[in-house]
Design an enzyme around this catalytic site. Sequence first.
Site: not given
Length: 360
Positions: A17, A112-113
Amino acid sequence: MAGTTAGASERKFIYIDMDSFFVSVELLDAPHLSHCPVAVGGTAAERGVISTANYIARKFGVKSGMATATAHRLCPDLVLLPTRFEAYEAITRKLDEIFRRYTDKVEFQSLDEAALEVTGQACFNGSATHIAAHIRATVQQELGLTASAGVAPLKYLAKIASEMRKPNGMFVITPSQVRGFLDELDVRKIPGVGPKTYAVLENLGCRQCKDVTEDKIPALMRYLGVHGFYVWERCQGIEEADEGGSDIKSVGIERTLPSDCDALCDCLEELDRLSQGLRERIADMGDDYLITKNLVKLKFSDFSISTTEASANRLCTHTVQSLCRLLWDTRREGRSVRLIGLSVKVRRKVLDDIQMAFPW
């Protein structure tokens, strides 16, 4: 029952993350702002909302999904930067390249993960902890960005673990620690438990995962439908393993909406239309396949994607609507829906016929 904690002990997941991703990417080009409260989003004049805020701004109460006008009232010195999705997508492609140095099983949940399965990987003697540490160091060295990581024998637990040491930290849950970790875990940490679901759980006396016992299943199913059983499974450390093999496949349909959707009822209506098209595709496959799962996908206005699924032996309207409500209830505040997807997993019937010939 598939996917118990005992079976999961052989699997290893890393959840990466990125820390305040959009802002962090912007600060690569504006390092002089690194000590300022910074956010990315639309302007107050355009009735915009905050997409991401750095941790300095968050100390003032600024958060994702908040109206930009409210953010400026909370933090008058807030530096607001416009959203540049092309820049963030370029960094995501670089992240993907880094992750695939360690495993080809990479599943991005948003820009973003990402969840990485590293079961059986030879590097670092197969240590998921060491792999995660090396990934974080590589991301910082090559991209100048920091990432938090969670390591666990279950994918959803790895995601929860990634939030435990943010920003720029790592948290590891070993197989022997799963039960103890879950016992003390607030049920609101379970993916899929939003305010509405928690209200039901709290009314049943379930505030920690250890409270969601087997005797609660009838009540959970009564008030939450198929989602209630999902919650019980996750509180017990049960996560169904991904199926593999060429005889199991997914058949689906999706549609990008002409305008972003802000109402659940509109999403449900669109799902009904998608169901009609999907039923035609299922019919075209003939009688050689059995349906095993229903899946719903929502892509939001910030381009993040959420998916969920449930076991089913047909394309079931009730199940599909329950899954959509689950995703809707757990979306971040302020996000609207730009794409809706519906699919089923199917298994070739001949396999079941062959398996019936063998003794149990």
